[in-house]
Scaffold this active site. Structure first.
Site, PDB file in Angstrom:
ATOM      1  N   ASP A  98      22.791  55.292  -2.650  1.00  0.00           N
ATOM      2  CA  ASP A  98      23.923  56.219  -2.694  1.00  0.00           C
ATOM      3  C   ASP A  98      24.999  55.759  -3.683  1.00  0.00           C
ATOM      4  OD1 ASP A  98      25.296  58.497  -1.195  1.00  0.00           O
ATOM      5  OD2 ASP A  98      26.799  56.910  -0.988  1.00  0.00           O
ATOM      6  N   ASP A 144      24.450  68.001  -0.940  1.00  0.00           N
ATOM      7  CA  ASP A 144      25.830  67.999  -1.441  1.00  0.00           C
ATOM      8  C   ASP A 144      26.176  69.250  -2.240  1.00  0.00           C
ATOM      9  OD1 ASP A 144      26.445  65.476  -0.430  1.00  0.00           O
ATOM     10  OD2 ASP A 144      25.671  64.458  -2.200  1.00  0.00           O
TER      11      ASP A 144
HETATM   12  C1  NOJ Z   1      26.726  60.821  -2.073  1.00  0.00           C
HETATM   13  C2  NOJ Z   1      26.114  61.461  -0.880  1.00  0.00           C
HETATM   14  O1  NOJ Z   1      25.029  62.247  -1.278  1.00  0.00           O
HETATM   15  C3  NOJ Z   1      27.203  62.260  -0.200  1.00  0.00           C
HETATM   16  O2  NOJ Z   1      26.694  63.078   0.819  1.00  0.00           O
HETATM   17  C4  NOJ Z   1      28.226  61.303   0.314  1.00  0.00           C
HETATM   18  O3  NOJ Z   1      29.283  62.033   0.893  1.00  0.00           O
HETATM   19  C5  NOJ Z   1      28.775  60.425  -0.807  1.00  0.00           C
HETATM   20  N1  NOJ Z   1      27.732  59.896  -1.644  1.00  0.00           N
HETATM   21  C6  NOJ Z   1      29.534  59.253  -0.254  1.00  0.00           C
HETATM   22  O4  NOJ Z   1      28.664  58.376   0.396  1.00  0.00           O
END
Ligand code: NOJ
Length: 549
Positions: A209, A331
């Site tokens: 991530d 996302d």
């Molecule tokens: C990327 C992840 O895909 C997202 O869902 C998350 O909120 C942020 N990184 C922070 O960890």
């Protein structure tokens, strides 16, 4: 890799992202769980009934978490959140997935933990806490000003004042997600223990991530100002991310995992990574195997975006690295609605499926895209994600793309027996797996057929590619080519019209062939017809796959 060695499994695999909250509930609490996912393994890989036929699962976080960021705020890296089950359930899930021939990769959140994690609880206790320097603490500047002007990705300042010891702590996302200090060797060694813990339990790799944020300048210089629409884009993020140390960390992780066979490392790198996401492949063999390229995901439905991917972005990947193709994730709004405008969403989703499964690289499907699940319109009172709520209704947010999987026409779409954590889409009685799988012309059946073709076609799953010039600008045409095990050359041609106009053109340098499919829903999917490059006809948003003679 030597000429004769087998290519790594992840180069020809198709991944499927499961958002655990929403895939399948097994205990009737309205939230998906590991036993639920286990009960659907046959669907993913191949079972007696309906089966999609993917190769690997990317499981979004299932660690214990206060769920401020729905699992990306981890409070214990070596356990399972009780909402999703137990470590025992996880072991059973991995065993059964492997039994089905499915690999499983976990999400690994390296940049930050939850503020409820024991490390942070201890760190914030006092300035002399043994774990104080596991996180990024700083004094304010004179006159009560924050240590720097840095803005958090999810809005507001990246600094939050902690009265306990009178210092600020850094959080690149929510204030409940304090950033770890990766310059501290104890942090690295603790996180590498986590990595070993899961590899020893049999996981096949990690999706890493937010790797851009691992490297920050800990002298806290201000970011330069930039004209932008909102807080985060109103500065150049030159000091709060993308420092070289991130690459050093990736190399360390690479060395660690190379002690285990066949592990894949996949990075989530921001669309505006300096040097492009390609920089996280390192030399091609010393950092990550796969890196998401969100420039494609953020592009509109336009042939130029996909052409650029093939002619510029893929060639920038160092030898040894391998591209990824991803159109949707947890996302972003689902691509069926991002690409589609009034009336043509389904046609574009079909043509996008052809691109996803035939462009060079490893494709990632996001749960439900195979049935054409849409972004669900939600009322404010139904939202769960703090980020979505913060910007509602000005930005689409993330909850609309996280609604429960639509399995069948029963109550709650077969996802749960009680009230689901997010509403099930209103169209679930007509748009669901059971119905789509029974219809040979559905989007689901197209995915299924493309997955089959990709699996059995060396050209499609690992072949070289070349973009073919001479087509109208709205149309993308490319060829894939590979030698089969029998030594023959297999060539496939893909032609996609990314516009609402019908085009007729010819490509004199291309051989003729047989059309294996058209994404146009009015055409029967399985028919093979003679295809002539002297008269190529592409309807609005139509894609064609041709086996060249
Ligand atoms: C990327 C992840 O895909 C997202 O869902 C998350 O909120 C942020 N990184 C922070 O960890």
């Amino acid at each position: 890799m030597s000429e004769n060695s087998k290519p790594p499994w992840w180069k020809s695999a198709v991944f499927y992202q499961i958002y655990p909250w929403s895939f399948q509930d097994s205990n009737g609490d309205g939230i998906g769980d590991l036993n639920g996912i286990r009960s659907r393994l046959g669907y993913l890989r191949g079972g007696p009934n309906v089966a999609l036929g993917i190769d690997a699962i990317w499981l979004s976080p299932v660690y214990p978490s206060p769920m401020r960021d729905f699992g990306y705020d981890v409070s214990d890296y070596v356990n399972i959140d009780p909402r999703f089950g137990s470590l025992h359930d996880f072991d059973e899930f991995i065993k059964e997935a492997h039994g089905h021939g499915l690999r499983v990769i976990m999400d690994l959140v390296l940049n930050h933990t939850s503020d409820q994690h024991a490390w942070f609880v201890e760190s914030r206790r006092s300035r002399s806490s043994p774990r104080r320097d596991w996180y990024c603490w700083a004094d304010g500047k004179s006159f009560g000003r924050r240590p720097s002007n840095w803005n958090a990705r999810f809005g507001g300042s990246s600094w939050t004042w902690d009265p306990r010891a009178g210092q600020y702590y850094l959080h690149s996302f929510l204030k409940e997600q304090p950033d770890l200090n990766w310059q501290n060797p104890s942090v690295r060694s603790a996180m590498w223990d986590v990595v070993r813990f899961w590899l020893d339990r049999g996981v096949d790799g990690f999706r890493l991530d937010a790797i851009n944020w691992l490297g920050k300048d800990m002298r806290w210089p201000n970011n330069p100002f930039r004209f932008g629409l909102r807080g985060y884009t109103r500065q150049h993020h030159v000091h709060d991310r993308d420092q070289d140390i991130a690459h050093e960390i990736m190399r360390e992780l690479r060395t660690l995992v190379s002690a285990y066979p066949d592990v894949v490392l996949i990075g989530e790198a921001a669309a505006d990574t300096p040097g492009g996401p390609a920089s996280f492949y390192g030399r091609g063999d010393d950092e990550l195997d796969l890196v998401f390229d969100f420039r494609v995901m953020k592009s509109p439905w336009h042939a130029d975006s996909f052409r650029r991917f093939l002619t510029t972005q893929v060639p920038s990947i160092p030898r040894g690295g391998w591209p990824t193709i991803v159109f949707s994730n947890h996302d972003q709004p689902r691509h069926i609605d991002r690409y589609g405008t009034e009336g043509n969403a389904e046609a574009r989703a079909r043509a996008a499926a052809l691109l996803l499964l035939t462009m060079p690289g490893t494709p990632f499907l996001y749960y439900g895209e195979e049935v054409g699940m849409r972004n669900v319109t939600l009322r404010y009172s139904e939202l769960r994600d703090p980020y979505t709520k913060r910007f509602w209704p000005f930005r689409p947010g993330r909850d609309p793309a996280r609604t429960p999987m639509q399995w069948d026409a029963s109550a709650h779409a077969g996802f749960t027996t009680s009230r689901p954590w997010l509403p099930v889409a209103a169209d679930s009685s007509s748009l669901n797996v059971a119905r789509a799988a029974a219809d040979p012309c559905s989007l689901w059946s197209l995915y299924r057929r493309l997955l089959d073709l990709r699996r059995t076609s060396p050209a499609l799953n690992r072949g070289a590619y070349r973009v073919i010039g001479g087509s109208p600008r709205d149309c993308l045409v490319y060829e894939r080519e590979a030698r089969t095990e029998q030594g023959a050359i297999e060539k496939m041609l893909i032609a996609v019209n990314c516009s609402q106009r019908r085009y007729e053109f010819n490509l004199p340098e291309v051989a003729d062939g047989m059309q294996l499919l058209s994404t146009n829903s009015t055409a029967p999917i399985a028919s093979e017809v003679k295809w002539d490059p002297a008269r190529i006809v592409l309807d609005a948003d139509e894609g064609q796959l041709i086996r060249l003679s």
